[in-house]
Design an enzyme around this catalytic site. Structure first.
Site, short mmCIF file in Angstrom:
data_model
loop_
_atom_site.label_atom_id
_atom_site.label_comp_id
_atom_site.label_asym_id
_atom_site.label_seq_id
_atom_site.Cartn_x
_atom_site.Cartn_y
_atom_site.Cartn_z
N SER A 45 -11.91 26.21 -9.18
CA SER A 45 -12.24 26.70 -7.96
C SER A 45 -11.18 27.56 -7.21
O SER A 45 -11.24 28.33 -6.34
CB SER A 45 -12.54 25.51 -6.81
OG SER A 45 -11.18 24.59 -6.79
N ASP A 321 -8.94 24.15 3.35
CA ASP A 321 -9.55 22.99 3.61
C ASP A 321 -8.57 22.15 2.93
O ASP A 321 -7.44 22.44 2.80
CB ASP A 321 -10.89 22.94 3.08
CG ASP A 321 -10.94 23.37 1.34
OD1 ASP A 321 -9.92 23.44 0.87
OD2 ASP A 321 -11.92 23.67 0.89
N HIS A 324 -7.79 23.64 -1.01
CA HIS A 324 -7.68 25.12 -1.36
C HIS A 324 -6.92 25.79 -0.41
O HIS A 324 -7.06 25.63 0.74
CB HIS A 324 -9.25 25.54 -1.32
CG HIS A 324 -9.87 24.84 -2.53
ND1 HIS A 324 -10.91 23.75 -1.98
CD2 HIS A 324 -10.15 24.66 -3.77
CE1 HIS A 324 -11.56 23.48 -2.95
NE2 HIS A 324 -10.94 23.99 -4.07
#
Length: 349
Positions: A45, A321, A324
């Site tokens: 990610s 978040d 991340h």
């Protein structure tokens, strides 16, 4: 992405003893004349720009993408992720996600992004691992989508940000097996780097692990005021093993070393220690966070009630978040990386 627990406390002594005498995160590299013309991206990610499918991850829902491009597009951030910054640095457009390349074949000239949120070098709970992602590039080569010349003028970026450790701890959690697992993970990552080079890629870049203990999911028990230093020691162990492995690869071809490590650990740490330099406030606190432990950023309850809170200005947040970085966070990290020889080397082909 992470759910570290008290196993780290028990492990700390072992890690400290191992790290005693280990050197800093530096790796040999070389320069060649021309910059890469294509960028191939693999991993998770931290680099995914839209491969993960809608319905699997919150990255396809609001408020993700609020800063760029103004709507959710699958990036795990309020805006740009690490891939976008690397591409701009190389003066390339961000490569199209593999899941979309047939819809825009004209974008192939910039490369392809195979990264998939939630994955790792080994199998996790989500999508294709590194081996499978590299296999997708291999098939495109066999299908003559890319030529030997294309590969020879390309750079591969590999992100392994920690999903393997999360999966290990949640499915196994053996204290005695964790250090051998670190070794096996670094070995597998090394094999993946070798495979990419074997396909004809000119330069292969891999990121070192960021400081795990500074992720908001780790700093939450401390009211987002301090890092979990024991968890950070796992990052240091992983990084030192990766350095040894990559240096051995480069020593096999000293005239043209092909493997580069980007120092995420020090770059993250530098920003977190001096956030005001980048106009960042409360650097360990995420901008977007669930209102309770069962909810996370982007989750929506009955009657479309948001189950998360959002900060006033994502530009002042380092983390978007609980795991991340924000677009501003990635910008700051990249500015720190620009000071390193490793990043400068990727422009010289």
């Amino acid at each position: 992405m992470y759910s570290y627990n008290t196993l780290f406390t028990l492990l700390s002594l072992f890690v400290i003893l191992y790290l005693s005498g280990q050197r800093g995160l530096q790796v040999e590299g070389g320069k060649t004349k021309n910059g890469p013309k294509k960028l191939f991206v693999f991993g998770d990610s931290y680099c995914d720009t839209g491969n993960i499918k809608k319905g699997i991850a919150n990255s396809w829902g609001k408020p993700y993408g609020v800063s760029f491009p103004g709507k959710p597009v699958g990036r795990f951030s309020d805006g740009r992720v690490f891939t976008d910054f690397i591409a701009k640095y190389l003066k390339l457009k961000s490569p199209i996600p593999f899941s979309l390349w047939k819809l825009a074949p004209n974008r192939l000239k910039y490369g392809i992004n195979f990264a998939f949120g939630g994955t790792g070098a080994f199998d996790t709970l989500y999508g294709p691992n590194l081996t499978t992602q590299i296999g997708s590039l291999e098939k495109l080569i066999k299908d003559k989508v890319y030529t030997a010349s294309d590969l020879n003028h390309s750079l591969a970026l590999v992100s392994v940000a920690g999903n393997d450790y999360n999966h290990y701890l949640t499915t196994n959690g053996s204290l005695t097996g964790l250090i051998p697992f670190v070794v096996s993970l670094v070995n597998q990552t090394t094999n993946d780097l070798i495979r990419l080079k074997g396909l004809g890629v000119n330069k292969v870049v891999v990121d070192g692990l960021q400081p795990f203990g500074c992720l908001p999911i780790q700093t939450a028990p401390f009211s987002f005021q301090k890092c979990n230093e024991t968890a950070n020691q796992i990052s240091s162990l992983h990084n030192n093993l990766l350095i040894d492995s990559v240096n051995k690869l480069n020593n096999q071809n000293k005239d043209h070393p092909s493997f580069i490590i980007l120092n995420f650990f020090d770059s993250f740490t530098s920003v977190l220690k001096n956030p005001s330099k980048y106009n960042i406030q409360n650097p360990l606190k995420p901008c977007c966070v669930g209102v309770s432990s069962e909810y996370s950023c982007g989750n929506v309850g009955k009657n479309n009630v948001n189950k998360y809170t959002l900060c006033d200005d994502p530009k002042k947040a380092f983390f978007w978040d609980i795991v991340h970085p924000s677009q501003a966070g990635w910008h700051a990290v990249f500015e720190e990386l620009k000071k390193t020889e490793a990043l400068r080397q990727i422009r010289h082909h």
